[in-house]
Design a protein around this motif. Structure first.
Motif, short mmCIF file in Angstrom:
data_model
loop_
_atom_site.label_atom_id
_atom_site.label_comp_id
_atom_site.label_asym_id
_atom_site.label_seq_id
_atom_site.Cartn_x
_atom_site.Cartn_y
_atom_site.Cartn_z
N GLU A 44 0.83 -1.20 0.00
CA GLU A 44 0.00 0.00 0.00
C GLU A 44 0.87 1.25 0.00
OE1 GLU A 44 -3.30 -1.92 -0.54
OE2 GLU A 44 -3.45 0.21 -0.07
N ASN A 105 -1.72 11.76 6.81
CA ASN A 105 -2.88 11.12 6.20
C ASN A 105 -2.97 11.47 4.72
OD1 ASN A 105 -5.36 10.11 5.47
ND2 ASN A 105 -6.47 11.02 7.20
N PRO A 106 -2.80 10.51 3.82
CA PRO A 106 -2.86 10.83 2.39
C PRO A 106 -4.22 11.32 1.92
CG PRO A 106 -2.86 8.45 2.72
CD PRO A 106 -2.57 9.08 4.06
N ASP A 107 -5.29 10.96 2.65
CA ASP A 107 -6.63 11.39 2.25
C ASP A 107 -6.83 12.89 2.36
OD1 ASP A 107 -8.20 8.46 3.74
OD2 ASP A 107 -7.32 8.75 1.76
N LEU A 108 -5.97 13.57 3.10
CA LEU A 108 -6.09 15.01 3.29
C LEU A 108 -5.24 15.81 2.32
CD1 LEU A 108 -6.24 15.19 7.19
CD2 LEU A 108 -8.11 15.10 5.55
N TYR A 109 -4.62 15.16 1.38
CA TYR A 109 -3.91 15.84 0.30
C TYR A 109 -4.79 15.86 -0.94
CZ TYR A 109 0.31 15.72 3.14
OH TYR A 109 1.23 15.91 4.14
N ASP A 110 -4.87 17.01 -1.58
CA ASP A 110 -5.80 17.23 -2.68
C ASP A 110 -5.18 17.04 -4.06
OD1 ASP A 110 -7.03 19.97 -0.72
OD2 ASP A 110 -7.90 17.96 -0.88
N TRP A 112 -1.84 15.48 -6.46
CA TRP A 112 -0.79 14.48 -6.52
C TRP A 112 -0.05 14.56 -7.84
CZ3 TRP A 112 0.25 10.95 -2.57
CH2 TRP A 112 -0.67 10.97 -1.50
#
Length: 122
Positions: A44, A105-110, A112
C-alpha cells in the motif's frame, strides 16, 4: 488546482543517494503543505515525509528518519526529498502531494504528482 511534477528518480546502489524534486504550478505555493509518499511493489501507499507551507513544521516516517530530508523553496515553487543511505526496501514509486494540512494522512492531500521510480539495488 495545483499541478505537481516529480523528477530525480533512478537506479542507485544500496548506500547511495538521490534527490527528488517536485515542481508546483497553480495557486500560491506557500499556502500548501507538501508531502512525499511512496508505493513499493505489492504494498500500500506509505507516508514518507511532510512539510508545512513556511517550512517550520516537518515530519518524517520512522523508516526514513535520519536518512531522508524534506525541504522546500517557496521562491521557486519547489519541494525536495534528499535521500541518503538508500536501502533496497526504499525501492518504490515516489509521489509528491499538496494539501491544506501538514499531515501523515494521504486522504487530506488534494493534489498528486505522477510519481517517479526509485530503484535501489543490493
Amino acid at each position: 488546482q495545483v499541478l505537481l511534477v516529480e523528477s530525480g528518480g533512478g537506479l542507485v546502489q544500496a548506500g547511495g543517494s538521490l534527490r527528488l524534486s517536485c515542481a508546483a504550478s497553480g495557486r500560491t505555493f506557500s499556502e500548501y503543505s507538501m508531502g512525499w509518499f511512496r508505493r513499493a511493489p505489492g504494498k500500500e501507499r506509505e507516508f514518507v515525509s511532510t512539510i508545512s507551507g513556511s517550512g517550520g513544521l516537518i515530519y518524517h516516517a520512522d523508516s526514513v528518519k535520519g536518512r531522508f530530508t524534506i525541504s522546500r523553496d517557496n521562491a521557486k515553487n519547489m519541494v525536495y526529498l534528499q535521500m541518503n543511505s538508500l536501502k533496497p526496501e526504499d525501492t518504490a514509486v515516489y509521489y509528491c502531494a499538496a494539501g491544506r494540512l501538514t499531515t501523515l494522512n494521504p486522504d487530506l492531500y488534494d493534489n498528486w504528482g505522477q510519481g517517479t521510480q526509485v530503484t535501489v539495488s543490493s
